[in-house]
Design an enzyme around this catalytic site. Structure first.
Site, PDB file in Angstrom:
ATOM      1  N   CYS A  47       0.823  -1.211   0.000  1.00  0.00           N
ATOM      2  CA  CYS A  47       0.000   0.000   0.000  1.00  0.00           C
ATOM      3  C   CYS A  47       0.858   1.262   0.000  1.00  0.00           C
ATOM      4  CB  CYS A  47      -0.944   0.003   1.198  1.00  0.00           C
ATOM      5  SG  CYS A  47      -0.112  -0.100   2.797  1.00  0.00           S
ATOM      6  N   ASN A  48       2.103   1.159   0.429  1.00  0.00           N
ATOM      7  CA  ASN A  48       2.956   2.344   0.531  1.00  0.00           C
ATOM      8  C   ASN A  48       4.098   2.396  -0.471  1.00  0.00           C
ATOM      9  OD1 ASN A  48       1.780   3.875   2.627  1.00  0.00           O
ATOM     10  ND2 ASN A  48       2.563   2.449   4.150  1.00  0.00           N
ATOM     11  N   SER A 103       9.179   2.641   6.659  1.00  0.00           N
ATOM     12  CA  SER A 103       7.715   2.604   6.625  1.00  0.00           C
ATOM     13  C   SER A 103       7.113   3.826   7.294  1.00  0.00           C
ATOM     14  CB  SER A 103       7.202   1.339   7.326  1.00  0.00           C
ATOM     15  OG  SER A 103       7.650   0.174   6.675  1.00  0.00           O
ATOM     16  N   GLU A 108       6.969  -1.488  11.606  1.00  0.00           N
ATOM     17  CA  GLU A 108       5.772  -2.298  11.362  1.00  0.00           C
ATOM     18  C   GLU A 108       6.193  -3.719  10.960  1.00  0.00           C
ATOM     19  OE1 GLU A 108       3.863  -2.553   7.834  1.00  0.00           O
ATOM     20  OE2 GLU A 108       5.050  -1.126   6.681  1.00  0.00           O
ATOM     21  N   GLU A 110       4.085  -5.942   9.191  1.00  0.00           N
ATOM     22  CA  GLU A 110       3.434  -6.405   7.962  1.00  0.00           C
ATOM     23  C   GLU A 110       4.418  -6.428   6.784  1.00  0.00           C
ATOM     24  OE1 GLU A 110       0.257  -7.138   4.991  1.00  0.00           O
ATOM     25  OE2 GLU A 110       0.809  -7.761   7.019  1.00  0.00           O
ATOM     26  N   GLY A 175     -11.038  -8.460   2.400  1.00  0.00           N
ATOM     27  CA  GLY A 175      -9.709  -9.014   2.150  1.00  0.00           C
ATOM     28  C   GLY A 175      -9.175  -9.782   3.343  1.00  0.00           C
ATOM     29  N   SER A 177      -6.277 -10.272   4.445  1.00  0.00           N
ATOM     30  CA  SER A 177      -4.883  -9.845   4.546  1.00  0.00           C
ATOM     31  C   SER A 177      -4.452  -9.876   6.002  1.00  0.00           C
ATOM     32  CB  SER A 177      -4.730  -8.429   4.000  1.00  0.00           C
ATOM     33  OG  SER A 177      -5.557  -7.539   4.743  1.00  0.00           O
TER      34      SER A 177
END
Length: 317
Positions: A47-48, A103, A108, A110, A175, A177
């Site tokens: 996402c980033n 991040s 993080e 993830e 999702g 995830s």
């Protein structure tokens, strides 16, 4: 020198719309589709960030070919938003990424899983890419165990909790995830009960109603929706309610920004949780990475040289 490089874009260098375009344009370098590109690559798309790691004897040629491939699919200018690293600098960058030091949320967890998945999904990898991804994951784990990264910093779940009313409301998570699985645990701990999960996977989660994507036709019935899924087009579009709160944590986005409801995208959430870490923490962590990167590169060079010498000796027998 390890013959690796990376071409990337992230939340620091570009806005959400451009990151979406790059993410879509890079999809042809993922999994089996990467076989149609003649070089060894690993696509890390989150996402980033979207990063393409590659290996070849001529890194500049691969870099040029990747840019040309992206230009064929993206109309707007984007080159000035990209960053590139080669050799040891690329290895160092990957270690920072895997450790969560690059991040929006410092340290993080993830991102470690996402790096592992990107590595596992890659095909036809060179020995250099195998080496740096395996070692980067190892170094990132050591950073977490040997260095005390900042505690008490804002978290994703804490920020989402502050932005919406969750109790006694109907919740839909889109999702299966790690973000949504962790959110289920967080919300359950907070006493939230009315949680539904929309996923293409056949799963069971205690205390959660699980549906397939057909439930999205009824998305207007839910009070809070969190999307953290991969999709080629918007999963949620149309007219919502003013009282609804939607979180779109996906890139490309899952929610049409024009829906008639309050929508927070990943860029907006990042701005709310981003906090500069203590300088000494980053300095210690980066020094630890450099120390390990240089040591591992030295080991890799020695092993490579021994292999070459062994091959040469065999050819003379």
């Amino acid at each position: 020198m390890v013959s690796i490089g990376v071409l990337g874009i992230n939340y620091k260098t570009a806005d959400l719309a451009l990151r979406e375009s790059i993410a879509r344009g890079a999809q042809g370098l993922s999994g089996e589709r990467a076989l149609f590109f003649s070089y060894s690559t690993i696509l890390l798309s989150t996402c980033n960030r979207t990063e393409i790691y590659f290996s070849a004897d001529d890194l500049s040629q691969v870099h040029s070919d990747l840019l040309a491939r992206l230009r064929m699919q993206i109309a707007e200018p984007f080159e000035h938003r990209l960053y590139s690293y080669f050799g040891v600098d690329c290895f160092f960058h990957l270690c920072k990424v895997a450790a969560g030091l690059d991040s929006a949320i410092l340290a993080e967890t993830e991102i470690q899983r996402q790096v592992k998945v990107a590595y596992a999904n890659a095909r036809r990898l060179s020995s250099s890419l195998h080496f740096v991804f395996q070692k980067a994951l190892k170094v990132s784990k050591e950073i977490r165990s040997h260095l005390e990264l900042r505690r008490g910093a804002p978290t994703l779940y804490g920020t989402l909790w502050r932005l919406a009313e969750w109790k006694n409301r109907s919740i839909l998570l889109v999702g299966y995830s790690e973000i949504n699985r962790g959110l289920v645990s967080f919300l359950t701990h907070k006493g939230v009960e009315n949680i539904s999960l929309c996923t293409r996977c056949h799963v069971e989660m205690e205390g959660v109603r699980v549906f397939n994507r057909s439930i999205l036709a009824q998305w207007q019935e839910y009070d809070v929706i969190v999307c953290a899924s991969h999709a080629d087009e918007y999963l949620i579009r149309g007219d919502g309610r003013n009282s609804q709160v939607l979180f779109d944590l996906s890139v490309p986005r899952n929610i049409d920004p024009k829906v008639g409801a309050l929508v927070y995208n990943i860029e907006e959430v990042n701005r709310l949780i981003e906090q500069k870490p203590a300088e000494h923490t980053l300095e210690q962590s980066e020094a630890f990475i450099w120390e390990n990167v240089l040591k591992l590169i030295h080991i890799y060079r020695i092993k490579t040289q021994r292999v070459l010498e062994s091959v040469e000796m065999g050819s003379h027998l």
